[in-house]
Every structure is written in structure tokens, then in C-alpha cells.
Motif scaffolding. Structure first.
Motif: not given
Length: 194
Positions: A122, A124, A126, A143, A146, A150, A163-166, A194
Motif C-alpha cells: 500500500d 499513502r 501526501e 488534495e 495527491a 493517485q 492507494t490512500e490520499t491525504v 506502508e
């Protein structure tokens, strides 16, 4: 001239490949054409050259490599180059835009291929902005940046679930200061695996 991280990685990979291709141990293969090296030994152009040869004669002769061995060597070189590109995890943006720069695309493709090949991995994503603009605007800009990265990763093979966006907006600057140099380093997206 200011080089980006992607350009530096590409130059490093090219230089290492060039050095490996030009390396020689000085071993000779025979006296077929009667050419003499600086040490007085004879070498033959037709015989090929030995690379990484040891005292016992173990090495790889370019004239003895099969097509399959050459293909495997090329694949290893490509994997090494992609590995070097994946070490780049920070991507910079121009002022007030979320458009991915052309020099970042090959590196992001390498990351997407890695994620595709490793479905359990995974990342993240940022997003960051410089200090200019309101806090709310910078959070939204981070955002958008990111999300752009993504989308690029997903289009090139990564699964959306990996994927995770922050967005941190201006809250986590990489460099303190109110100059164009500082701002340019703060307008970024970072990949955190991660």
C-alpha cells in the motif's frame, strides 16, 4: 542548471550502465590477430573480451553469451533502473497547479508497475502546498495534487485499493522560508509506502 531527482536517477543509472559496459579486467583471449596490449600480451578482436574475469579464467566472454543470456542481462538492467527510479518518492509541482510534470511520469510508472506486481503493498500519497494562499485553499490544492498522482498510478496499473490520499496543505513544509527556492520544495507530493 538545476536537475530534478528523476533526471539525477536516470543519469546515475546511465552512468552505472556505461561503467559496467566499459569495464575490463585486462584479460586477453588469444593471439588470433596479433594485436598487442600495453602490457605486452596479445589480444584478438574476434575472440571477444572477458568481463569480471578472475585469476581462474572464470568470467563472461562476450563472444560466448547466448541470446537468452543477453536478454536476461538486459532484463536485470531494466529492473535495476526501475529500482533506482522507485527510490524517488517526492514529486514537485509548479505554482498553483496539480499537473504532474513530464519528468516525473517515468518514475511514477515505475511505482505503478511495482504496486501492480505487489498487490499487498500500500502507498499513502501526501499532497503539500507552499505557504501562499489561505489555509483552506492550500489544503484543497494539496488534495488535488495527491489525487492527480493517485489517478496516474491507477491508470498505469496500481489498484485503487492500494492507494490512500491525504492533504497537509501548507502544514508540513519540507523547507522553512519565504523564498521561491523554499516554496518550490514545498509544492510537492510524497509517496509513503506502508
Amino acid at each position: 542548471m538545476k536537475l530534478t531527482a528523476a533526471q539525477k536517477a536516470l543519469a546515475l543509472a546511465f552512468t552505472l550502465g556505461l561503467m559496467a559496459g566499459c569495464s575490463s579486467t585486462g584479460d586477453t583471449m588469444g593471439e588470433e590477430d596479433g594485436m598487442t596490449t600495453s602490457g605486452g600480451e596479445t589480444s584478438g578482436q574476434e575472440s571477444g573480451s572477458t568481463v569480471y574475469g578472475g585469476e581462474d579464467g572464470s568470467g563472461i566472454s562476450s563472444s560466448e553469451m547466448t541470446e537468452e543470456q543477453r536478454r536476461e542481462a538486459e532484463e536485470r538492467a531494466m529492473e535495476a533502473q526501475e529500482q533506482a527510479m522507485r527510490e524517488i518518492t517526492t514529486f514537485y509541482f509548479d505554482f498553483d497547479t496539480a499537473e504532474i510534470k513530464p519528468e516525473a511520469r517515468d518514475v511514477l510508472v515505475a511505482h505503478a508497475r511495482f504496486l501492480q506486481a505487489n498487490p499487498g503493498q500500500d502507498v499513502r500519497i501526501e499532497g503539500h502546498a507552499d505557504e501562499r494562499g489561505t489555509k483552506e485553499y492550500n489544503l484543497a490544492l494539496g488534495e488535488r495534487r495527491a489525487n492527480a498522482v493517485q489517478r496516474f498510478l491507477v491508470v498505469n496499473g496500481a489498484a485503487r485499493g492500494q492507494t490512500e490520499t491525504v492533504s497537509y496543505g501548507e502544514e508540513k513544509p519540507a523547507v522553512m522560508g519565504s523564498s521561491e527556492s523554499a516554496w518550490s520544495q514545498n509544492r510537492r507530493v510524497e509517496l509513503v509506502f506502508e
